[in-house]
Design an enzyme around this catalytic site. Structure first.
Site, PDB file in Angstrom:
ATOM      1  N   CYS A  87      39.658  22.499  23.413  1.00 43.99           N
ATOM      2  CA  CYS A  87      38.896  23.265  24.403  1.00 43.99           C
ATOM      3  C   CYS A  87      38.692  24.722  24.008  1.00 43.99           C
ATOM      4  O   CYS A  87      38.261  25.528  24.824  1.00 43.99           O
ATOM      5  CB  CYS A  87      39.604  23.180  25.755  1.00 43.99           C
ATOM      6  SG  CYS A  87      39.815  21.485  26.303  1.00 43.99           S
ATOM      7  N   CYS A 104      48.806  21.017  20.730  1.00 40.56           N
ATOM      8  CA  CYS A 104      49.235  20.532  22.038  1.00 40.56           C
ATOM      9  C   CYS A 104      50.648  19.967  21.979  1.00 40.56           C
ATOM     10  O   CYS A 104      50.955  19.179  21.086  1.00 40.56           O
ATOM     11  CB  CYS A 104      48.259  19.466  22.515  1.00 40.56           C
ATOM     12  SG  CYS A 104      48.508  18.956  24.225  1.00 40.56           S
ATOM     13  N   CYS A 106      50.368  23.560  23.664  1.00 42.69           N
ATOM     14  CA  CYS A 106      50.245  24.900  23.095  1.00 42.69           C
ATOM     15  C   CYS A 106      51.331  25.829  23.652  1.00 42.69           C
ATOM     16  O   CYS A 106      52.018  25.502  24.631  1.00 42.69           O
ATOM     17  CB  CYS A 106      48.854  25.460  23.380  1.00 42.69           C
ATOM     18  SG  CYS A 106      48.528  25.716  25.144  1.00 42.69           S
ATOM     19  N   CYS A 115      47.602  25.321  31.024  1.00 40.11           N
ATOM     20  CA  CYS A 115      46.828  24.464  30.138  1.00 40.11           C
ATOM     21  C   CYS A 115      45.349  24.789  30.305  1.00 40.11           C
ATOM     22  O   CYS A 115      44.737  24.460  31.325  1.00 40.11           O
ATOM     23  CB  CYS A 115      47.094  22.988  30.458  1.00 40.11           C
ATOM     24  SG  CYS A 115      46.192  21.854  29.390  1.00 40.11           S
TER      25      CYS A 115
END
Length: 146
Positions: A87, A104, A106, A115
């Site tokens: 993303c 991930c 993160c 998130c």
């Protein structure tokens, strides 16, 4: 002119574009999108379920969001060897994957339960659903036309 080719795990679009110099000369642009392997999608699905339970977070009420993020993580796992956050924009994806900060889960997720992808949502988040599970079939269905 546009031609679209579809195969189970490969999509391609071929478009001809007129040259800026003359209209009779054409250049072809090929765009290919390779789907992540089903094995990687399953690995990231299981990881996401386990991490949601472990962290006390939930998937988005719209399972389409969860599905797209899981497929993005699986794609990066296949192409980069690490589940780099899908993303965010990166100037150098391999370098970012190697550094690990955005892999991930993160660092912001691990440290503050933040998130950016909306994969792991705290219960008080307005978009949090009640599920910490998602099936492979739900992922397939909600990403079939993407």
């Amino acid at each position: 002119m546009s031609l679209q080719l579809q195969a189970p795990s490969f999509g391609a679009t071929i478009s001809s574009l007129p040259s800026p110099l003359t209209r009779s000369t054409r250049r072809f642009v090929i765009r290919a999108q390779v789907e992540p392997t089903e094995k990687s999608v399953e690995i990231m699905r299981k990881f996401s379920e386990q991490y949601a339970r472990k962290s006390g977070t939930y998937f988005c009420v719209d399972k389409g969001v969860t599905s797209v993020v899981i497929k993005g993580l699986a794609d990066h796992k296949d192409s980069l060897g690490a589940p780099l956050c899908p993303c965010r924009h990166y100037d150098d994806k391999p370098a970012e994957a190697g550094q690990g900060f955005w892999n991930c889960p993160c660092v912001p997720m691990r440290e503050r339960k933040e998130c950016h992808c909306m994969l792991f949502l705290t219960p008080e988040n307005d978009f949090a659903g009640q599920d910490q599970t998602i099936t492979l079939e739900e992922i397939r269905e909600s990403t079939a036309n993407i």
